[in-house]
Design an enzyme around this catalytic site. Structure first.
Site, PDB file in Angstrom:
ATOM      1  N   ALA A   9       0.806  -1.220   0.000  1.00  0.00           N
ATOM      2  CA  ALA A   9       0.000   0.000   0.000  1.00  0.00           C
ATOM      3  C   ALA A   9       0.839   1.269   0.000  1.00  0.00           C
ATOM      4  CB  ALA A   9      -0.920   0.010   1.215  1.00  0.00           C
ATOM      5  N   ARG A  14       9.343   7.627  -4.507  1.00  0.00           N
ATOM      6  CA  ARG A  14      10.667   7.717  -5.135  1.00  0.00           C
ATOM      7  C   ARG A  14      10.703   7.115  -6.538  1.00  0.00           C
ATOM      8  NH1 ARG A  14      13.778   5.200  -0.138  1.00  0.00           N
ATOM      9  NH2 ARG A  14      11.657   4.435   0.201  1.00  0.00           N
ATOM     10  N   GLY A  81       1.836   3.180   8.152  1.00  0.00           N
ATOM     11  CA  GLY A  81       2.931   2.325   8.607  1.00  0.00           C
ATOM     12  C   GLY A  81       2.613   0.850   8.413  1.00  0.00           C
ATOM     13  N   ASP A 105       7.643  -5.013  -2.865  1.00  0.00           N
ATOM     14  CA  ASP A 105       8.683  -4.353  -3.665  1.00  0.00           C
ATOM     15  C   ASP A 105      10.025  -5.081  -3.591  1.00  0.00           C
ATOM     16  OD1 ASP A 105       9.302  -3.743  -1.054  1.00  0.00           O
ATOM     17  OD2 ASP A 105       9.467  -1.580  -1.343  1.00  0.00           O
ATOM     18  N   GLY A 142      15.892  -0.943   8.803  1.00  0.00           N
ATOM     19  CA  GLY A 142      15.754  -1.169  10.237  1.00  0.00           C
ATOM     20  C   GLY A 142      16.899  -2.076  10.708  1.00  0.00           C
ATOM     21  N   LYS A 353       1.671 -12.652 -43.259  1.00  0.00           N
ATOM     22  CA  LYS A 353       0.608 -12.551 -42.248  1.00  0.00           C
ATOM     23  C   LYS A 353      -0.490 -13.555 -42.552  1.00  0.00           C
ATOM     24  CE  LYS A 353      -3.156 -10.656 -42.481  1.00  0.00           C
ATOM     25  NZ  LYS A 353      -4.330  -9.831 -42.787  1.00  0.00           N
ATOM     26  N   TYR A 368       5.100  -9.177 -49.992  1.00  0.00           N
ATOM     27  CA  TYR A 368       4.058  -9.217 -48.964  1.00  0.00           C
ATOM     28  C   TYR A 368       3.149 -10.412 -49.237  1.00  0.00           C
ATOM     29  CZ  TYR A 368      -0.064  -8.352 -46.191  1.00  0.00           C
ATOM     30  OH  TYR A 368      -1.100  -8.522 -45.313  1.00  0.00           O
ATOM     31  N   ASN A 388      -4.573  -8.230 -50.626  1.00  0.00           N
ATOM     32  CA  ASN A 388      -5.622  -8.969 -49.904  1.00  0.00           C
ATOM     33  C   ASN A 388      -6.757  -8.088 -49.414  1.00  0.00           C
ATOM     34  OD1 ASN A 388      -3.863  -7.654 -48.160  1.00  0.00           O
ATOM     35  ND2 ASN A 388      -4.210  -9.105 -46.507  1.00  0.00           N
TER      36      ASN A 388
HETATM   37  C1  UD1 Z   1      10.618  -1.339   6.187  1.00  0.00           C
HETATM   38  C2  UD1 Z   1      10.934  -1.783   7.627  1.00  0.00           C
HETATM   39  C3  UD1 Z   1      12.438  -1.788   7.816  1.00  0.00           C
HETATM   40  C4  UD1 Z   1      13.082  -2.687   6.799  1.00  0.00           C
HETATM   41  C5  UD1 Z   1      12.665  -2.301   5.379  1.00  0.00           C
HETATM   42  C6  UD1 Z   1      13.130  -3.345   4.406  1.00  0.00           C
HETATM   43  C7  UD1 Z   1       9.108  -1.089   9.062  1.00  0.00           C
HETATM   44  C8  UD1 Z   1       8.669  -0.090  10.063  1.00  0.00           C
HETATM   45  N1  UD1 Z   1      10.317  -0.889   8.543  1.00  0.00           N
HETATM   46  O1  UD1 Z   1      11.077  -0.009   6.047  1.00  0.00           O
HETATM   47  O2  UD1 Z   1      12.758  -2.217   9.114  1.00  0.00           O
HETATM   48  O3  UD1 Z   1      14.487  -2.647   6.936  1.00  0.00           O
HETATM   49  O4  UD1 Z   1      11.232  -2.226   5.268  1.00  0.00           O
HETATM   50  O5  UD1 Z   1      12.861  -2.967   3.080  1.00  0.00           O
HETATM   51  O6  UD1 Z   1       8.389  -2.013   8.773  1.00  0.00           O
HETATM   52  N2  UD1 Z   1       3.432  -0.384   3.350  1.00  0.00           N
HETATM   53  C9  UD1 Z   1       2.068  -0.520   3.466  1.00  0.00           C
HETATM   54  N3  UD1 Z   1       1.389   0.353   4.245  1.00  0.00           N
HETATM   55  C10 UD1 Z   1       1.997   1.343   4.942  1.00  0.00           C
HETATM   56  C11 UD1 Z   1       3.387   1.478   4.804  1.00  0.00           C
HETATM   57  C12 UD1 Z   1       4.082   0.593   4.017  1.00  0.00           C
HETATM   58  O7  UD1 Z   1       1.470  -1.419   2.868  1.00  0.00           O
HETATM   59  O8  UD1 Z   1       1.297   2.093   5.633  1.00  0.00           O
HETATM   60  C13 UD1 Z   1       4.170  -1.344   2.509  1.00  0.00           C
HETATM   61  C14 UD1 Z   1       4.922  -0.709   1.367  1.00  0.00           C
HETATM   62  O9  UD1 Z   1       4.138  -0.693   0.194  1.00  0.00           O
HETATM   63  C15 UD1 Z   1       6.122  -1.626   1.220  1.00  0.00           C
HETATM   64  C16 UD1 Z   1       6.336  -2.177   2.611  1.00  0.00           C
HETATM   65  O10 UD1 Z   1       5.130  -1.955   3.317  1.00  0.00           O
HETATM   66  O11 UD1 Z   1       5.835  -2.699   0.347  1.00  0.00           O
HETATM   67  C17 UD1 Z   1       7.500  -1.504   3.340  1.00  0.00           C
HETATM   68  O12 UD1 Z   1       7.214  -0.133   3.452  1.00  0.00           O
HETATM   69  P1  UD1 Z   1       8.349   0.954   3.276  1.00  0.00           P
HETATM   70  O13 UD1 Z   1       7.725   2.286   3.449  1.00  0.00           O
HETATM   71  O14 UD1 Z   1       9.096   0.707   2.029  1.00  0.00           O
HETATM   72  O15 UD1 Z   1       9.216   0.606   4.557  1.00  0.00           O
HETATM   73  P2  UD1 Z   1      10.715   0.955   4.789  1.00  0.00           P
HETATM   74  O16 UD1 Z   1      10.823   2.339   5.277  1.00  0.00           O
HETATM   75  O17 UD1 Z   1      11.504   0.573   3.614  1.00  0.00           O
HETATM   76 CA    CA Z   2      11.123  -0.216   1.286  1.00  0.00          CA
END
Ligand code: UD1
Ligand code: CA
Length: 463
Positions: A9, A14, A81, A105, A142, A353, A368, A388
């Site tokens: 989501a 970026r 989050g 991703d 993280g 074709k 052709y 044709n």
């Molecule tokens: C997250 C992790 C981090 C890890 C990294 C690896 C958390 C808090 N952090 O950080 O520890 O090292 O991934 O790539 O989990 N997403 C949602 N809903 C939201 C937010 C995000 O579905 O509200 C999905 C995004 O689409 C993505 C994934 O969660 O597929 C990770 O979100 P992203 O914002 O990329 O997290 P990072 O900051 O990369």
């Molecule tokens: Ca990410």
């Protein structure tokens, strides 16, 4: 029951794109499909995708598949989050489920790795396991914070790390395995008390540990597998990895490749031994290629069947069938529903074709052949055209075995040319041609003696 949740989501800002990040394609396949395919290795009974603004696109992409798509509302009125995302599907989870959480991703993850990961989680009787890797510069990731005895304490987001924690090289891949009951209990205890004001899924590890339950890391060797895509540069890097994996699989099965980093083949393709593919070739769709073929130049072969010993030189082949020993190109175009039997020759700048062409028939240059059935051993001269289309309807012509179509002839379809019928060069044919007959349609040639000299005299008088 095994449940897999794929987080997709996020806003993906970026990527600088109007399209959803997880729908961007690598080797013609959307990113999220790679993650879904990898999760198939784990025997998952229920798959859930958390979608955001891309809900409609994901719904269209995954239509007909047994995947639950759950919408996460995005905007200032809603929390944000990874923790919040997972909280939206807690009602789908039973206490004794094992939940595998993946991110949409990260397309390079391998099914076999997820399998080992889940096995590890289960055989260690863990309550929660996080898949980790090590990298020299884990900026943005993280960090995995461990106790002096090496046991996992918690995961701290880059932006929340103190100086000491920033030095940790082991990072959270974003992939986790968690038991259903612990996931449900801990998510309800998450807060947004961090630099980003988000609900971090990663915080559940510390919560679960504090409850006296077993948490642990699963460190993988190949950091490439957890490569996350946030930008179009990273998209191209990941595609290169996938291209390499696919091409190396073909080479290990006996395919010869020249400059494989510049060869683009979808993993749906099948190629026989000792077939040689040279730099610049693209092979896509449900293409099946036999043994000992040679494909080179900037050829594109899509959804086609090539039997053994076929040669393709700088040509475009779409939805076609090519028989044993036939050669095509350079610069030919086989459009859909072309069927070439054995030892056919289709040469320079020939377009075919919706046509069947029999064994040994040759069209060497600039022709052709559309909507036609050609028998065996026919010669199609340079510049011959099967006309044709009358502006409204398409018509089909037939040329039987041994026929000869002279250069620059127009066959105004529908026409039947019987066995060994011979069409003289430059003729425009509007009536059928009988067996062994010559058909000629040209104005009689006149040679006017001395005309050029007389013209020069006329011109000089005008000056
Ligand atoms: C997250 C992790 C981090 C890890 C990294 C690896 C958390 C808090 N952090 O950080 O520890 O090292 O991934 O790539 O989990 N997403 C949602 N809903 C939201 C937010 C995000 O579905 O509200 C999905 C995004 O689409 C993505 C994934 O969660 O597929 C990770 O979100 P992203 O914002 O990329 O997290 P990072 O900051 O990369
Ligand atoms: Ca990410």
């Amino acid at each position: 029951m095994n449940i897999c949740i794929i987080l997709a989501a996020g806003e993906g800002t970026r990527m600088k794109s109007k399209n959803s990040k997880v729908l961007h394609k690598l080797i013609n396949k959307p990113m999220v499909n790679y993650v879904l395919e990898a999760s198939d290795s784990v025997n998952v009974e229920k798959k859930i995708i958390i979608a955001g603004r891309n809900k409609e696109d994901l719904t269209n992409l995954l239509e007909g598949e047994n995947i639950l798509i759950k919408e996460q509302k995005i905007g200032k009125d809603y929390p944000y989050g990874t923790g919040y995302a997972v909280s939206l599907v807690l009602n789908e989870i039973e206490d004794n489920d094992k939940v595998l959480i993946l991110t949409g991703d990260t397309p390079l993850i391998k099914g076999e790795t997820l399998e080992k990961f889940m096995d590890y989680h289960n055989s260690n009787n863990n309550t929660a396991t996080v898949l980790t890797a090590e990298i020299e510069d884990p900026t943005g990731y993280g960090r995995i914070v461990k106790d002096t005895d090496g046991s996992l304490l918690k995961i701290v987001e880059h932006k929340d790390c103190n100086e000491e924690q920033l030095l940790i090289k082991e990072f959270n891949s974003g992939f986790m395995a968690i038991n259903g009951d612990a996931l449900k209990n801990s998510i309800n205890k998450l807060d947004q008390d961090n630099t980003q004001g988000e609900m971090y899924l990663t915080d559940i590890f510390e919560i679960i540990r504090e409850e006296g339950k077993k948490i642990s890391t699963f460190l993988i060797d190949d950091v490439e597998e957890v490569y996350g895509i946030n930008s179009k540069v990273q998209l191209s890097v990941a595609e290169e990895v996938l291209r390499k994996r696919i091409n190396e699989k073909f080479m290990s099965e006996g395919v010869i490749m020249e400059n494989p980093s510049n060869i683009f083949i979808e993993d749906s393709v099948i190629i026989g031994k000792d077939t040689e593919i040279r730099s610049g070739v693209r092979i896509t769709g449900k293409t099946v290629i036999g043994e000992n073929c040679l494909i080179y130049g900037d050829s594109l072969v899509d959804n086609s069947i090539l039997e053994d010993n076929v040669v393709i030189k700088s040509s475009v082949i779409e939805d076609s069938y090519i028989g044993v020993g036939t050669d095509v190109g350079p610069f030919a175009h086989l459009r859909p529903k072309t069927k070439l039997e054995k030892k056919v020759h289709i040469g320079n700048f020939v377009e075919v074709k919706n046509a069947n062409i029999g064994e040994g028939t040759k069209a060497g240059h600039l022709a052709y052949i559309g909507d036609a059935d050609l028998g065996k051993n026919i010669n199609i001269g340079c510049g011959a055209i099967f006309v044709n289309y009358d502006g409204k309807n398409k018509y089909r012509s037939i040329v039987k075995d041994g026929g000869f179509i002279g250069s620059n002839a127009n066959i105004i379809s529908p026409i039947i040319i019987e066995e060994e019928g011979f069409v003289a060069a430059g003729s425009t044919i509007t009536r059928d041609v009988g067996k062994g007959d010559l058909s000629i349609e040209r104005a009689e040639q006149r040679n006017i003696v001395g005309w050029v000299e007389r013209k020069k005299e006329r011109d000089s008088r005008k000056k």
